[in-house]
Design a protein around this motif. Structure first.
Motif, PDB file in Angstrom:
ATOM      1  N   LEU A  23       0.812  -1.217   0.000  1.00 20.85           N
ATOM      2  CA  LEU A  23       0.000   0.000   0.000  1.00 20.85           C
ATOM      3  C   LEU A  23       0.847   1.269   0.000  1.00 20.85           C
ATOM      4  CD1 LEU A  23      -2.710  -1.083   2.629  1.00 20.85           C
ATOM      5  CD2 LEU A  23      -2.950  -1.003   0.136  1.00 20.85           C
ATOM      6  N   ALA A  24       2.090   1.170  -0.443  1.00 24.61           N
ATOM      7  CA  ALA A  24       2.990   2.314  -0.328  1.00 24.61           C
ATOM      8  C   ALA A  24       2.494   3.541  -1.074  1.00 24.61           C
ATOM      9  CB  ALA A  24       4.386   1.924  -0.823  1.00 24.61           C
ATOM     10  N   ASP A  25       2.024   3.354  -2.295  1.00 27.48           N
ATOM     11  CA  ASP A  25       1.580   4.513  -3.071  1.00 27.48           C
ATOM     12  C   ASP A  25       0.405   5.216  -2.390  1.00 27.48           C
ATOM     13  OD1 ASP A  25       3.508   4.122  -4.988  1.00 27.48           O
ATOM     14  OD2 ASP A  25       2.199   3.050  -6.383  1.00 27.48           O
ATOM     15  N   GLU A  45      10.180   3.205  -2.325  1.00 23.73           N
ATOM     16  CA  GLU A  45      11.254   2.242  -2.131  1.00 23.73           C
ATOM     17  C   GLU A  45      11.095   1.112  -3.132  1.00 23.73           C
ATOM     18  OE1 GLU A  45      13.854   0.639  -1.062  1.00 23.73           O
ATOM     19  OE2 GLU A  45      14.766   2.475  -0.310  1.00 23.73           O
ATOM     20  N   LEU A  46      12.015   0.150  -3.058  1.00 18.37           N
ATOM     21  CA  LEU A  46      12.051  -0.936  -4.027  1.00 18.37           C
ATOM     22  C   LEU A  46      10.735  -1.710  -4.092  1.00 18.37           C
ATOM     23  CD1 LEU A  46      13.592  -2.840  -5.969  1.00 18.37           C
ATOM     24  CD2 LEU A  46      14.473  -4.025  -3.943  1.00 18.37           C
ATOM     25  N   LEU A  47      10.184  -2.060  -2.930  1.00 18.30           N
ATOM     26  CA  LEU A  47       8.969  -2.867  -2.876  1.00 18.30           C
ATOM     27  C   LEU A  47       7.797  -2.032  -2.381  1.00 18.30           C
ATOM     28  CD1 LEU A  47      10.426  -6.198  -1.423  1.00 18.30           C
ATOM     29  CD2 LEU A  47       9.968  -5.610  -3.817  1.00 18.30           C
ATOM     30  N   GLN A  48       6.604  -2.398  -2.799  1.00 18.16           N
ATOM     31  CA  GLN A  48       5.410  -1.612  -2.509  1.00 18.16           C
ATOM     32  C   GLN A  48       4.907  -1.753  -1.070  1.00 18.16           C
ATOM     33  OE1 GLN A  48       2.783   0.487  -4.180  1.00 18.16           O
ATOM     34  NE2 GLN A  48       4.797   1.174  -4.827  1.00 18.16           N
ATOM     35  N   ALA A  49       5.604  -2.523  -0.261  1.00 17.16           N
ATOM     36  CA  ALA A  49       5.276  -2.579   1.173  1.00 17.16           C
ATOM     37  C   ALA A  49       6.266  -1.760   1.994  1.00 17.16           C
ATOM     38  CB  ALA A  49       5.269  -4.023   1.665  1.00 17.16           C
ATOM     39  N   GLN A  50       7.028  -0.898   1.331  1.00 21.62           N
ATOM     40  CA  GLN A  50       8.043  -0.090   2.009  1.00 21.62           C
ATOM     41  C   GLN A  50       7.871   1.385   1.650  1.00 21.62           C
ATOM     42  OE1 GLN A  50      11.185  -2.481   0.069  1.00 21.62           O
ATOM     43  NE2 GLN A  50      12.168  -2.543   2.087  1.00 21.62           N
ATOM     44  N   VAL A  51       8.222   2.239   2.600  1.00 20.33           N
ATOM     45  CA  VAL A  51       8.307   3.676   2.354  1.00 20.33           C
ATOM     46  C   VAL A  51       9.593   4.187   2.978  1.00 20.33           C
ATOM     47  CG1 VAL A  51       5.851   4.182   2.107  1.00 20.33           C
ATOM     48  CG2 VAL A  51       6.862   4.098   4.384  1.00 20.33           C
ATOM     49  N   GLU A  80      -2.513   4.270   9.058  1.00 22.18           N
ATOM     50  CA  GLU A  80      -3.726   3.905   9.788  1.00 22.18           C
ATOM     51  C   GLU A  80      -4.975   4.197   8.966  1.00 22.18           C
ATOM     52  OE1 GLU A  80      -5.770   4.747  14.172  1.00 22.18           O
ATOM     53  OE2 GLU A  80      -3.864   5.687  13.624  1.00 22.18           O
ATOM     54  N   ARG A  81      -4.985   5.312   8.274  1.00 22.29           N
ATOM     55  CA  ARG A  81      -6.138   5.655   7.444  1.00 22.29           C
ATOM     56  C   ARG A  81      -6.325   4.682   6.286  1.00 22.29           C
ATOM     57  NH1 ARG A  81      -5.124  12.227   7.136  1.00 22.29           N
ATOM     58  NH2 ARG A  81      -5.867  12.700   9.254  1.00 22.29           N
ATOM     59  N   ASN A  82      -5.265   3.981   5.924  1.00 25.46           N
ATOM     60  CA  ASN A  82      -5.345   2.998   4.850  1.00 25.46           C
ATOM     61  C   ASN A  82      -5.383   1.565   5.367  1.00 25.46           C
ATOM     62  OD1 ASN A  82      -5.019   4.323   1.974  1.00 25.46           O
ATOM     63  ND2 ASN A  82      -3.700   5.500   3.368  1.00 25.46           N
ATOM     64  N   GLY A  83      -5.648   1.410   6.671  1.00 22.76           N
ATOM     65  CA  GLY A  83      -5.864   0.088   7.232  1.00 22.76           C
ATOM     66  C   GLY A  83      -4.622  -0.731   7.483  1.00 22.76           C
ATOM     67  N   CYS A  84      -3.471  -0.068   7.627  1.00 21.08           N
ATOM     68  CA  CYS A  84      -2.246  -0.814   7.899  1.00 21.08           C
ATOM     69  C   CYS A  84      -1.437  -0.096   8.970  1.00 21.08           C
ATOM     70  CB  CYS A  84      -1.420  -1.017   6.628  1.00 21.08           C
ATOM     71  SG  CYS A  84      -0.896   0.500   5.799  1.00 21.08           S
ATOM     72  N   LEU A  85      -0.294  -0.685   9.331  1.00 22.08           N
ATOM     73  CA  LEU A  85       0.572  -0.139  10.365  1.00 22.08           C
ATOM     74  C   LEU A  85       1.924   0.224   9.780  1.00 22.08           C
ATOM     75  CD1 LEU A  85      -0.013  -2.780  13.200  1.00 22.08           C
ATOM     76  CD2 LEU A  85      -1.021  -0.484  13.064  1.00 22.08           C
ATOM     77  N   LEU A  86       2.504   1.306  10.265  1.00 22.41           N
ATOM     78  CA  LEU A  86       3.881   1.673   9.939  1.00 22.41           C
ATOM     79  C   LEU A  86       4.788   1.005  10.962  1.00 22.41           C
ATOM     80  CD1 LEU A  86       5.486   3.673   7.996  1.00 22.41           C
ATOM     81  CD2 LEU A  86       5.591   5.175  10.005  1.00 22.41           C
ATOM     82  N   THR A 103       7.985  -1.613  -6.957  1.00 22.27           N
ATOM     83  CA  THR A 103       7.600  -0.265  -7.383  1.00 22.27           C
ATOM     84  C   THR A 103       8.004  -0.074  -8.845  1.00 22.27           C
ATOM     85  OG1 THR A 103       7.856   0.607  -5.154  1.00 22.27           O
ATOM     86  CG2 THR A 103       7.959   2.193  -6.966  1.00 22.27           C
ATOM     87  N   ARG A 104       7.097   0.454  -9.632  1.00 23.06           N
ATOM     88  CA  ARG A 104       7.302   0.470 -11.079  1.00 23.06           C
ATOM     89  C   ARG A 104       8.141   1.682 -11.500  1.00 23.06           C
ATOM     90  NH1 ARG A 104       5.119  -3.597 -13.298  1.00 23.06           N
ATOM     91  NH2 ARG A 104       5.530  -2.799 -15.405  1.00 23.06           N
TER      92      ARG A 104
END
Length: 364
Positions: A23-25, A45-51, A80-86, A103-104
């Motif tokens: 959900l990185a984007d 970042e490289l993968l979409q689960a990273q920021v 949190e607003r997007n339903g996940c945790l940092l 990440t494309r």
């Protein structure tokens, strides 16, 4: 005064399963809506689960801490607003069978083509400290003097014991994962800037690496900024621990510059010993012996005391002594973040681990 900047990488995790979520984007877009966050401070970042975040250039540790807390809170709220945790843990404790999407960006897609399994397993997060140097020649000299301390920083920062739901036995599994890239680990000892440039060009000429961004040495000259970038540390659970490392690294660099100007001999450490010391630090953290810059195996606490002795004049000059030494003493008392992750998992299972790695990420 040497200016500094800090970059931190975080994971986005499902609050119930602790699995990475791509959900990185969305999180970056949500965070970017706030007036306090500039586009340059939150990066993909490289993968979409990273920021990733990057502080502005800072002159003191209070400024570093303020920016890190601000950025962590902005991203934590957006997550949190997007339903996940940092989560500021340096490896994903659990993973899905299917890899997280890349990440494309052209560079990232090329890396996936070159080494698909390594990219799939790159769910690892570090903290990078940039410290200013007068010029690139001095930067090379600094690299030669701080490289012997990098394993100590690896041990102190260890925050990645878990992988695929199991304890790896390593305090910093991230260090092991990163060590699989072609150019990684402690940097070589360069004799001059010309020697550095020649050897880097030789690597590029092979085509094995395509740009200097793939020089994954634990400390390197930055191509973008007039800095040396120290990138050996795992990302830290707490923002004030990141501040501690920023202070230590700035003091190490100030000490190196002073010694270079004074003609103090460069510490000698064979590359094979430095590599072995780095592996040992990743394996054990602060739980036993560390190899000091002279190549002697000593108790970890004694090596940390030697580090503080080495950098105290520079800490004094920057006004950082009290803050850094108190945080080092806390680290010795509580153990590394890897130790704390293990304790949380043993005492309270997955809920306690999730609470630790997510809760402390945005703790004041």
């Amino acid at each position: 005064m040497i200016t500094i900047g800090v970059e931190e990488e975080y994971l986005l995790l499902d609050p119930d399963t602790c699995l990475p979520v791509p959900l990185a984007d969305r999180v970056r877009a949500t965070a970017g809506l706030g007036p306090i966050v500039e586009d340059a401070e939150i990066q993909s970042e490289l993968l979409q689960a990273q920021v990733e975040v990057a502080t502005p250039v800072c002159t003191d540790l209070e400024e570093v801490g303020g920016h890190l807390l601000r950025l962590r809170h902005a991203l934590g709220t957006a997550a949190e607003r997007n339903g996940c945790l940092l989560a500021a843990c340096a490896t994903a404790p659990y993973r899905e069978t299917a890899p997280v999407p890349v990440t494309r960006k052209a560079r990232y897609l090329a890396m996936r083509s070159q080494a698909p399994q390594l990219v799939a397993e790159q769910l690892v997060n570090g903290m990078h400290v940039h410290a200013a140097v007068p010029d690139r020649e001095m930067g090379v000299a600094v690299l030669g003097r701080i490289r012997v301390w990098l394993p100590v920083l690896v041990a102190m920062s260890a925050n990645s014991p878990l992988w695929d739901g199991t304890d790896t036995g390593f305090a910093s599994w991230r260090t092991v994962i990163f060590g699989r890239w072609p150019v990684s680990g402690p940097p070589p000892l360069f004799t001059s800037l010309a020697d550095h440039e020649r050897r880097v060009q030789s690597l590029l000429d092979t085509g094995i690496i395509t740009d200097t961004g793939q020089l994954y040495w634990q400390a390197r000259l930055s191509d973008r900024y007039p800095t040396v970038e120290v990138r050996c540390a795992d990302v830290q659970l707490r923002a004030d621990s990141a501040v501690m490392f920023a202070g230590i690294i700035r003091a190490l660099m100030a000490t190196a510059i002073r010694e270079e100007k004074a003609g103090v001999p460069v510490p000698e450490c064979p590359s094979e010993l430095l590599q072995a010391s780095n592996w040992h630090a990743a394996r054990h953290g602060l739980s036993g012996l560390l190899v000091d810059p002279a190549g002697r195996a000593r108790q970890a606490g004694d090596v940390l005391c030697a580090l503080l002795d080495h950098i105290t004049p520079a800490l004094d000059e920057a006004g950082d002594t009290r803050e850094v030494t108190s945080l080092v003493h806390r680290l010795l008392q509580e153990g590394t973040p890897a130790d704390r992750q293990r304790r949380a998992l043993a005492e309270g299972g997955l809920p306690a681990l999730t609470e630790l790695i997510a809760g402390e990420t945005v703790a004041p």
